[in-house]
Scaffold this motif. Structure first.
Motif, PDB file in Angstrom:
ATOM      1  N   LEU A   1       7.418 -58.187  14.140  1.00  0.00           N
ATOM      2  CA  LEU A   1       8.363 -59.268  14.390  1.00  0.00           C
ATOM      3  C   LEU A   1       7.759 -58.439  16.277  1.00  0.00           C
ATOM      4  CD1 LEU A   1       9.610 -61.585  15.453  1.00  0.00           C
ATOM      5  CD2 LEU A   1      11.592 -61.168  14.851  1.00  0.00           C
ATOM      6  N   ILE A   2       8.732 -57.038  16.115  1.00  0.00           N
ATOM      7  CA  ILE A   2       8.419 -56.935  17.616  1.00  0.00           C
ATOM      8  C   ILE A   2       7.150 -56.005  18.351  1.00  0.00           C
ATOM      9  CG2 ILE A   2       8.786 -54.131  18.631  1.00  0.00           C
ATOM     10  CD1 ILE A   2      11.233 -54.098  16.762  1.00  0.00           C
ATOM     11  N   ILE A   3       5.437 -56.043  17.223  1.00  0.00           N
ATOM     12  CA  ILE A   3       4.424 -56.201  17.626  1.00  0.00           C
ATOM     13  C   ILE A   3       4.041 -57.215  18.294  1.00  0.00           C
ATOM     14  CG2 ILE A   3       1.744 -56.285  16.825  1.00  0.00           C
ATOM     15  CD1 ILE A   3       3.110 -53.519  14.407  1.00  0.00           C
TER      16      ILE A   3
ATOM     17  N   ALA B   1       4.811 -60.166  25.435  1.00  0.00           N
ATOM     18  CA  ALA B   1       4.518 -59.626  26.177  1.00  0.00           C
ATOM     19  C   ALA B   1       3.593 -59.188  27.863  1.00  0.00           C
ATOM     20  CB  ALA B   1       6.124 -58.783  26.816  1.00  0.00           C
ATOM     21  N   MET B   2       2.739 -58.485  26.780  1.00  0.00           N
ATOM     22  CA  MET B   2       1.606 -58.130  27.873  1.00  0.00           C
ATOM     23  C   MET B   2       1.278 -59.229  27.803  1.00  0.00           C
ATOM     24  SD  MET B   2       0.347 -54.550  25.156  1.00  0.00           S
ATOM     25  CE  MET B   2       0.145 -55.969  23.474  1.00  0.00           C
ATOM     26  N   HIS B   3       0.742 -60.409  27.853  1.00  0.00           N
ATOM     27  CA  HIS B   3       0.114 -61.425  28.528  1.00  0.00           C
ATOM     28  C   HIS B   3       0.520 -62.113  29.127  1.00  0.00           C
ATOM     29  CE1 HIS B   3      -2.718 -59.785  24.553  1.00  0.00           C
ATOM     30  NE2 HIS B   3      -3.559 -59.950  25.284  1.00  0.00           N
TER      31      HIS B   3
ATOM     32  N   PHE C   1       7.133 -62.374  29.889  1.00  0.00           N
ATOM     33  CA  PHE C   1       8.248 -62.854  28.655  1.00  0.00           C
ATOM     34  C   PHE C   1       7.908 -62.283  27.724  1.00  0.00           C
ATOM     35  CE2 PHE C   1      10.095 -65.418  26.010  1.00  0.00           C
ATOM     36  CZ  PHE C   1      11.587 -65.132  26.574  1.00  0.00           C
ATOM     37  N   PRO C   2       9.140 -61.524  26.904  1.00  0.00           N
ATOM     38  CA  PRO C   2      10.427 -61.483  28.060  1.00  0.00           C
ATOM     39  C   PRO C   2       9.936 -60.338  29.124  1.00  0.00           C
ATOM     40  CG  PRO C   2      10.736 -60.939  25.556  1.00  0.00           C
ATOM     41  CD  PRO C   2       8.858 -61.455  26.022  1.00  0.00           C
ATOM     42  N   ALA C   3      10.951 -60.080  29.535  1.00  0.00           N
ATOM     43  CA  ALA C   3      10.532 -58.903  30.599  1.00  0.00           C
ATOM     44  C   ALA C   3      10.420 -57.664  30.453  1.00  0.00           C
ATOM     45  CB  ALA C   3      11.653 -59.569  32.155  1.00  0.00           C
ATOM     46  N   GLN C   4      11.570 -57.465  29.918  1.00  0.00           N
ATOM     47  CA  GLN C   4      11.636 -55.760  29.919  1.00  0.00           C
ATOM     48  C   GLN C   4      10.649 -55.066  29.008  1.00  0.00           C
ATOM     49  OE1 GLN C   4      14.743 -54.446  30.561  1.00  0.00           O
ATOM     50  NE2 GLN C   4      13.372 -52.099  30.467  1.00  0.00           N
TER      51      GLN C   4
ATOM     52  N   ASN D   1       8.720 -52.151  29.907  1.00  0.00           N
ATOM     53  CA  ASN D   1       8.070 -51.529  29.657  1.00  0.00           C
ATOM     54  C   ASN D   1       6.668 -50.458  29.013  1.00  0.00           C
ATOM     55  OD1 ASN D   1      11.051 -51.169  29.088  1.00  0.00           O
ATOM     56  ND2 ASN D   1      11.154 -51.985  26.729  1.00  0.00           N
ATOM     57  N   VAL D   2       6.111 -51.535  29.179  1.00  0.00           N
ATOM     58  CA  VAL D   2       4.281 -51.366  28.738  1.00  0.00           C
ATOM     59  C   VAL D   2       4.125 -50.738  29.982  1.00  0.00           C
ATOM     60  CG1 VAL D   2       2.782 -52.375  28.408  1.00  0.00           C
ATOM     61  CG2 VAL D   2       4.063 -52.783  26.687  1.00  0.00           C
ATOM     62  N   ALA D   3       4.056 -51.268  31.270  1.00  0.00           N
ATOM     63  CA  ALA D   3       3.595 -51.437  32.159  1.00  0.00           C
ATOM     64  C   ALA D   3       4.068 -50.071  32.754  1.00  0.00           C
ATOM     65  CB  ALA D   3       4.413 -51.962  33.610  1.00  0.00           C
ATOM     66  N   LYS D   4       5.067 -49.399  32.382  1.00  0.00           N
ATOM     67  CA  LYS D   4       5.496 -47.276  32.104  1.00  0.00           C
ATOM     68  C   LYS D   4       4.933 -46.814  31.617  1.00  0.00           C
ATOM     69  CE  LYS D   4       9.914 -45.179  32.924  1.00  0.00           C
ATOM     70  NZ  LYS D   4      11.479 -44.905  32.359  1.00  0.00           N
TER      71      LYS D   4
END
Length: 615
Positions: A428-430, A436-438, A441-444, A448-451
């Motif tokens: 589910l996390i994957i 979120a990458m595409h 959303f979700p924003a957090q 985190n991926v962008a960071k």
């Protein structure tokens, strides 16, 4: 008084796992990771670089080098296999071609574990309790169900996923270690269809494991098995039951299902006493011949392993022992590594040792235990313990499989619930992070991926997404089957563990593959550098690692000259570790700093790009 077996197994509990399901599990586990990805740092990319250099004729096959540097991992056989595959399958991309033999070696590991459990489970001392009124599991059905469980146990091990799909010497050594385990199992619990093949294969395993840079482990295993075979009275293996015949080890007699196994056969076929005596004499002669040949093979290969360990410099100057280096893991980190790496085989192997403690001298316990202990001991002495521990997984999987017939229903249910919650949560996390990458959303998770992976731009790909949806549906179907199935089976408590590991690995290799390539390989870094330099000029490098050099040459298609001597190259790439001494390496006024690039947000891997501005 005979010591009872701790295994309680009925005939209804030894249902066969359908062959198509076992094959599907194996294919879904092996193929992802060998197809479509770039070489990851560190060992994966550096190993591929050596193979590519050998295939192109830039390196000697007896003394491999990459860009004139000795390989990070001293070995021969893995590089031979990868280079030969690149030459043989030239129509494919070199990275994929180099992985073909390693995918086959991972498949060999699975097959060897299955057959090892199958052989050892036929031993009389490994059999479950015989019920007073019948109904206990038949020998052949029990062995097959145990072998299915052993394979699922191996697939469920968390540490196998990434390292088992790399192009490294460790994967080759893994396959050869499992092969030697099968050979030893066939010698100790021999079946007519496999015992002679094991005599031929055993020397190949010993020599091959030595040529993979694991000569100490090969020597330990070869010498120990050789000593066991020549030890006086080894076949008697005196047990607390008071029996000292070969029947204790499963070498003789027909059994409860009429399956003639080992050196003898059942006399229930109506033969006369004279004919039966003649046949028994012939079987005894064959058994004696086999013992002699197996002993000679074991002793000979033990001596060969000693020579390969003691004389590494004779044939290949770069072939140094990687053992006895200074371990880079403390005891606490070592313990944490073992806890997650060998899960769930590790805890179940300990439980098997406890439940079968009265039978510890039986080969189905001490043989996989010795393979595991030898591999873990050598890993503890290694300078690369996080990779060397991989070789303990075949023995642990075989040993842990014998814990299953001793588990109570509550323990099996606990394993199921843990696998269900853990892998469902991981999957589910994957999916959430992929979404979120595409979409943002979700924003957090998107932040985190962008960071963590700056500069990464996710692009939707239809085929990988459809494959991910398909395997997710298969996982949900597997959960539905497991929660509704009430028919007992030895391997049922491992279905969710093996299925969950396979499902999450597939999701990573489909949904997250671009992200992982961006973060774990130097492909993106190499292409960035290639866009900043003139590819027609040679490039001098200082302080770059072998995996970085390989990626620059292969993905960046740059002409690399990794040395610190003066030359006429137009560009200089220097690592952050070496930049402090650049004044001693070049005439600094003739060079100008053009750019700094680094891997993700890790500024410890900065590469400085200098261009020559004068002569």
């Amino acid at each position: 008084m005979a010591i009872p077996s701790p295994a309680l197994v009925t005939q209804s509990a030894v249902r066969r796992l359908p062959r198509w399901a076992l094959v599907l599990f194996s294919l879904l586990y092996v193929l992802p990771g060998f197809i479509g990805r770039e070489s990851w740092k560190v060992s994966d990319a550096s190993g591929f670089g050596v193979m590519l250099a050998m295939a192109r004729g830039d390196s000697s096959w007896l003394s491999p080098t990459v860009f004139g540097l000795l390989p990070d991992t001293p070995a021969l056989l893995p590089y031979w296999l990868g280079a030969a595959s690149i030459q043989l399958f030239g129509i494919f991309d070199a990275e994929f071609a180099a992985r073909i033999p390693f995918g086959l070696l991972l498949g060999l590991t699975m097959a060897a574990v299955w057959y090892s459990v199958y052989q050892l489970a036929h031993l009389n001392m490994a059999q479950p309790v015989v019920f007073a009124f019948g109904g206990q599991a038949k020998r052949s059905d029990y062995a097959r169900a145990m072998a299915d469980a052993g394979l699922l146990m191996l697939l469920a091990c968390l540490g196998l996923a990434r390292m088992g799909h790399e192009t490294t010497a460790d994967v080759a050594a893994l396959g050869l270690t499992a092969l030697m385990l099968w050979c030893a199992s066939a010698w100790i619990a021999p079946k007519h269809s496999s015992r002679w093949r094991s005599v031929v294969v055993w020397p190949l395993g010993v020599v091959g494991l030595s040529l993979c840079g694991h000569s100490l482990l090969a020597m330990l295993i070869a010498v120990s098995v050789g000593v066991y075979l020549v030890w006086p009275g080894k076949s008697k293996s005196r047990h607390r039951s008071g029996s000292n015949s070969e029947a204790d080890l499963g070498y003789t007699t027909g059994n409860d299902d009429g399956y003639g196994y080992g050196y003898g056969y059942s006399h229930s076929d109506g033969m006369s006493a004279a004919d039966s005596g003649v046949r028994d004499a012939a079987h005894a002669r064959n058994a004696a011949t086999f013992r002699m040949v197996a002993t000679l093979s074991a002793v000979g290969t033990a001596l060969a392993a000693v020579l390969l360990y003691g004389l590494p410099q004779l044939v290949m100057p770069s072939y140094n022992h990687q053992w006895l280096g200074e371990p880079n893991l403390g005891w606490y980190r070592w313990f944490k590594l073992l806890v997650w790496f060998v899960w769930p085989a590790g805890p179940l192997a300990l439980w098997a040792l406890w439940r079968w403690r009265a039978h510890w001298r039986s080969p189905h316990i001490w043989l996989p235990l010795w393979f595991s202990v030898a591999a873990l001991g050598v890993a503890l002495l290694s300078s690369r313990p996080d990779r060397s521990v991989l070789l303990a997984l075949p023995g642990l999987a075989v040993l842990a499989s014998f814990a299953l017939p001793t588990l109570k229903r509550r323990a099996s249910a606990l394993i199921d619930w843990f696998a269900l919650l853990f892998f469902t949560g991981a999957g589910l996390i994957i999916w959430i992070i992929w979404l979120a990458m595409h979409t943002g959303f979700p924003a957090q998770p998107a932040a985190n991926v962008a960071k963590l992976v700056p500069g990464f731009e996710a692009q939707f790909s239809t085929i990988p997404t459809l494959l991910a949806l398909l395997v997710t549906g298969m996982w949900l179907r597997l959960i539905w089957w497991r929660t509704r199935s009430v028919v007992p089976a030895l391997w049922k408590s491992l279905v969710l563990s093996a299925g969950g590991t396979t499902w999450c690995w597939l999701l990573l290799m489909t949904l997250w593959l671009p992200l992982l390539d961006h973060g774990l390989s130097y492909g993106n870094l190499s292409r960035t550098i290639a866009s900043l330099v003139d590819k027609t000029q040679c490039i001098r490098t200082v302080g770059l690692s072998q995996d970085q050099l390989t990626s620059l040459a292969y993905h960046g298609k740059l002409s690399i000259q990794p040395n610190e001597s003066g030359n006429d190259c137009g560009y200089l790439l220097i690592s952050s570790d070496a930049v402090a001494r650049i004044g001693a390496l070049v005439d600094l006024p003739q060079w100008a700093l053009r750019q700094q690039v680094w891997q993700l947000n890790d500024r410890s891997e900065i590469i400085y790009i200098y261009q020559r501005i004068g002569r």
